[in-house]
Design a protein around this motif. Structure first.
Motif, PDB file in Angstrom:
ATOM      1  N   VAL A  44      -4.567  10.100 -18.225  1.00 27.31           N
ATOM      2  CA  VAL A  44      -4.464  10.224 -19.854  1.00 27.31           C
ATOM      3  C   VAL A  44      -3.204  10.613 -20.314  1.00 27.31           C
ATOM      4  O   VAL A  44      -2.427  11.172 -19.440  1.00 27.31           O
ATOM      5  CB  VAL A  44      -5.400  11.198 -20.344  1.00 27.31           C
ATOM      6  CG1 VAL A  44      -7.122  10.926 -19.990  1.00 27.31           C
ATOM      7  CG2 VAL A  44      -5.358  12.731 -19.908  1.00 27.31           C
ATOM      8  N   TRP A  45      -2.737  10.416 -21.503  1.00 34.45           N
ATOM      9  CA  TRP A  45      -1.695  10.710 -21.783  1.00 34.45           C
ATOM     10  C   TRP A  45      -1.055  12.097 -21.840  1.00 34.45           C
ATOM     11  O   TRP A  45      -1.869  13.069 -22.602  1.00 34.45           O
ATOM     12  CB  TRP A  45      -1.489  10.434 -23.360  1.00 34.45           C
ATOM     13  CG  TRP A  45      -1.249   8.892 -23.783  1.00 34.45           C
ATOM     14  CD1 TRP A  45      -2.068   7.967 -24.206  1.00 34.45           C
ATOM     15  CD2 TRP A  45      -0.139   7.992 -23.377  1.00 34.45           C
ATOM     16  NE1 TRP A  45      -1.697   6.697 -24.186  1.00 34.45           N
ATOM     17  CE2 TRP A  45      -0.360   6.854 -23.784  1.00 34.45           C
ATOM     18  CE3 TRP A  45       1.323   8.321 -22.832  1.00 34.45           C
ATOM     19  CZ2 TRP A  45       0.563   5.777 -23.746  1.00 34.45           C
ATOM     20  CZ3 TRP A  45       2.127   7.445 -22.934  1.00 34.45           C
ATOM     21  CH2 TRP A  45       1.541   5.915 -23.281  1.00 34.45           C
ATOM     22  N   MET A  46      -0.537  12.680 -20.703  1.00 34.75           N
ATOM     23  CA  MET A  46      -0.178  13.874 -20.500  1.00 34.75           C
ATOM     24  C   MET A  46       1.178  14.194 -20.515  1.00 34.75           C
ATOM     25  O   MET A  46       2.069  13.374 -20.260  1.00 34.75           O
ATOM     26  CB  MET A  46      -0.453  14.114 -18.895  1.00 34.75           C
ATOM     27  CG  MET A  46      -2.040  13.995 -18.456  1.00 34.75           C
ATOM     28  SD  MET A  46      -2.386  14.190 -16.848  1.00 34.75           S
ATOM     29  CE  MET A  46      -1.776  15.942 -16.648  1.00 34.75           C
ATOM     30  N   PRO A  47       1.533  15.296 -21.145  1.00 36.79           N
ATOM     31  CA  PRO A  47       2.845  15.881 -21.015  1.00 36.79           C
ATOM     32  C   PRO A  47       3.460  16.087 -19.467  1.00 36.79           C
ATOM     33  O   PRO A  47       2.701  16.578 -18.559  1.00 36.79           O
ATOM     34  CB  PRO A  47       2.876  17.481 -21.551  1.00 36.79           C
ATOM     35  CG  PRO A  47       1.581  17.319 -22.230  1.00 36.79           C
ATOM     36  CD  PRO A  47       0.617  16.689 -21.428  1.00 36.79           C
ATOM     37  N   TRP A  48       4.429  15.421 -19.391  1.00 43.95           N
ATOM     38  CA  TRP A  48       4.670  15.104 -17.945  1.00 43.95           C
ATOM     39  C   TRP A  48       6.287  15.651 -17.731  1.00 43.95           C
ATOM     40  O   TRP A  48       6.401  16.349 -16.412  1.00 43.95           O
ATOM     41  CB  TRP A  48       5.036  13.646 -17.669  1.00 43.95           C
ATOM     42  CG  TRP A  48       4.632  13.077 -16.176  1.00 43.95           C
ATOM     43  CD1 TRP A  48       5.430  12.457 -15.280  1.00 43.95           C
ATOM     44  CD2 TRP A  48       3.403  13.104 -15.193  1.00 43.95           C
ATOM     45  NE1 TRP A  48       5.131  12.271 -14.128  1.00 43.95           N
ATOM     46  CE2 TRP A  48       3.819  12.728 -14.195  1.00 43.95           C
ATOM     47  CE3 TRP A  48       2.266  13.808 -15.531  1.00 43.95           C
ATOM     48  CZ2 TRP A  48       2.869  12.630 -13.052  1.00 43.95           C
ATOM     49  CZ3 TRP A  48       1.395  13.671 -14.529  1.00 43.95           C
ATOM     50  CH2 TRP A  48       1.790  12.911 -13.389  1.00 43.95           C
ATOM     51  N   LEU A  49       7.017  15.682 -18.484  1.00 50.06           N
ATOM     52  CA  LEU A  49       8.554  16.288 -18.408  1.00 50.06           C
ATOM     53  C   LEU A  49       8.739  16.772 -19.841  1.00 50.06           C
ATOM     54  O   LEU A  49       8.536  16.391 -20.730  1.00 50.06           O
ATOM     55  CB  LEU A  49       9.413  15.088 -17.996  1.00 50.06           C
ATOM     56  CG  LEU A  49       9.200  13.948 -16.741  1.00 50.06           C
ATOM     57  CD1 LEU A  49       9.938  12.742 -16.696  1.00 50.06           C
ATOM     58  CD2 LEU A  49       9.425  15.116 -15.696  1.00 50.06           C
ATOM     59  N   SER A  50       9.910  17.631 -19.463  1.00 49.77           N
ATOM     60  CA  SER A  50      10.344  18.122 -20.813  1.00 49.77           C
ATOM     61  C   SER A  50      11.813  19.165 -20.614  1.00 49.77           C
ATOM     62  O   SER A  50      12.069  19.338 -19.439  1.00 49.77           O
ATOM     63  CB  SER A  50       9.561  19.321 -21.608  1.00 49.77           C
ATOM     64  OG  SER A  50       9.287  20.434 -20.501  1.00 49.77           O
ATOM     65  N   ALA A  51      12.548  18.897 -21.849  1.00 47.91           N
ATOM     66  CA  ALA A  51      13.848  19.553 -21.462  1.00 47.91           C
ATOM     67  C   ALA A  51      14.540  19.599 -22.932  1.00 47.91           C
ATOM     68  O   ALA A  51      14.073  18.932 -23.778  1.00 47.91           O
ATOM     69  CB  ALA A  51      14.885  18.781 -20.831  1.00 47.91           C
ATOM     70  N   ARG A  52      15.328  20.731 -23.252  1.00 47.40           N
ATOM     71  CA  ARG A  52      16.095  20.918 -24.394  1.00 47.40           C
ATOM     72  C   ARG A  52      17.129  19.900 -24.388  1.00 47.40           C
ATOM     73  O   ARG A  52      17.646  19.482 -23.333  1.00 47.40           O
ATOM     74  CB  ARG A  52      16.588  22.269 -24.598  1.00 47.40           C
ATOM     75  CG  ARG A  52      15.543  23.404 -24.720  1.00 47.40           C
ATOM     76  CD  ARG A  52      14.967  23.003 -26.277  1.00 47.40           C
ATOM     77  NE  ARG A  52      13.750  24.076 -26.155  1.00 47.40           N
ATOM     78  CZ  ARG A  52      12.879  24.089 -27.190  1.00 47.40           C
ATOM     79  NH1 ARG A  52      13.246  23.537 -28.313  1.00 47.40           N
ATOM     80  NH2 ARG A  52      11.920  25.040 -27.492  1.00 47.40           N
ATOM     81  N   ASP A  61      16.602  20.624 -29.937  1.00 48.96           N
ATOM     82  CA  ASP A  61      15.506  19.914 -29.977  1.00 48.96           C
ATOM     83  C   ASP A  61      14.760  19.616 -28.804  1.00 48.96           C
ATOM     84  O   ASP A  61      15.394  19.830 -27.509  1.00 48.96           O
ATOM     85  CB  ASP A  61      15.604  18.325 -30.487  1.00 48.96           C
ATOM     86  CG  ASP A  61      16.290  18.395 -31.749  1.00 48.96           C
ATOM     87  OD1 ASP A  61      15.576  19.018 -32.782  1.00 48.96           O
ATOM     88  OD2 ASP A  61      17.173  17.374 -32.167  1.00 48.96           O
ATOM     89  N   LEU A  62      13.386  19.793 -28.687  1.00 52.78           N
ATOM     90  CA  LEU A  62      12.703  19.832 -27.430  1.00 52.78           C
ATOM     91  C   LEU A  62      12.222  18.354 -27.146  1.00 52.78           C
ATOM     92  O   LEU A  62      11.653  17.622 -28.188  1.00 52.78           O
ATOM     93  CB  LEU A  62      11.457  20.501 -27.520  1.00 52.78           C
ATOM     94  CG  LEU A  62      10.442  20.660 -26.231  1.00 52.78           C
ATOM     95  CD1 LEU A  62      11.239  21.115 -25.041  1.00 52.78           C
ATOM     96  CD2 LEU A  62       9.283  21.340 -26.623  1.00 52.78           C
ATOM     97  N   ILE A  63      12.801  17.506 -25.918  1.00 53.94           N
ATOM     98  CA  ILE A  63      12.484  16.333 -25.639  1.00 53.94           C
ATOM     99  C   ILE A  63      11.353  16.388 -24.876  1.00 53.94           C
ATOM    100  O   ILE A  63      11.383  17.404 -23.589  1.00 53.94           O
ATOM    101  CB  ILE A  63      13.683  15.624 -24.689  1.00 53.94           C
ATOM    102  CG1 ILE A  63      14.812  15.775 -25.792  1.00 53.94           C
ATOM    103  CG2 ILE A  63      13.406  14.178 -24.573  1.00 53.94           C
ATOM    104  CD1 ILE A  63      14.772  15.243 -27.051  1.00 53.94           C
ATOM    105  N   GLU A  64      10.192  15.787 -25.007  1.00 56.39           N
ATOM    106  CA  GLU A  64       9.136  15.809 -24.195  1.00 56.39           C
ATOM    107  C   GLU A  64       8.766  14.291 -23.655  1.00 56.39           C
ATOM    108  O   GLU A  64       9.149  13.420 -24.530  1.00 56.39           O
ATOM    109  CB  GLU A  64       7.687  16.495 -24.780  1.00 56.39           C
ATOM    110  CG  GLU A  64       7.928  17.646 -25.168  1.00 56.39           C
ATOM    111  CD  GLU A  64       6.865  18.295 -25.782  1.00 56.39           C
ATOM    112  OE1 GLU A  64       6.247  19.101 -25.220  1.00 56.39           O
ATOM    113  OE2 GLU A  64       6.458  18.054 -26.985  1.00 56.39           O
ATOM    114  N   VAL A  65       8.226  14.301 -22.510  1.00 50.58           N
ATOM    115  CA  VAL A  65       7.847  12.979 -22.048  1.00 50.58           C
ATOM    116  C   VAL A  65       6.237  12.965 -21.523  1.00 50.58           C
ATOM    117  O   VAL A  65       5.937  13.598 -20.824  1.00 50.58           O
ATOM    118  CB  VAL A  65       8.676  12.415 -20.930  1.00 50.58           C
ATOM    119  CG1 VAL A  65       8.031  11.007 -20.145  1.00 50.58           C
ATOM    120  CG2 VAL A  65      10.155  12.342 -21.040  1.00 50.58           C
TER     121      VAL A  65
END
Length: 89
Positions: A44-52, A61-65
């Motif tokens: 399912v659409w899951m938060p996979w990666l993130s970084a400021r 800003d928070l970048i999420e994939v």
């Protein structure tokens, strides 16, 4: 090695997500690999990666994939929780 890529620009910064069979999924900001995940399946659409957006600045800003990976990989790039680029559901 098959690979898929998604790109966008956020406040003058290049954000790029790369997925490959052997390298997993990687989040690059201005060419710097800021997060990675070697998982193979995301049903399912899951938060996979993130970084400021600005490294070391917790107020930037928070970048999420978010990823969904079944027969093919789809990705969405979000900025502060809002869709910015990538695949639509």
């Amino acid at each position: 090695m098959p690979q898929k890529e998604w790109r966008t620009r956020v406040n003058g910064h290049e954000v790029r997500v790369v997925n490959s069979w052997t390298g997993g999924t990687r989040l690059y900001i201005d060419g710097d690999c800021r997060d990675r995940n070697a998982g193979l399946f995301a049903p399912v659409w899951m938060p996979w990666l993130s970084a400021r957006l600005v490294h070391g600045d917790p107020s930037s800003d928070l970048i999420e994939v978010r990823i969904v990976a079944r027969l093919r990989v789809k990705a969405q790039i979000l900025v502060n929780g809002q869709y910015m680029a990538g695949d639509r559901e």
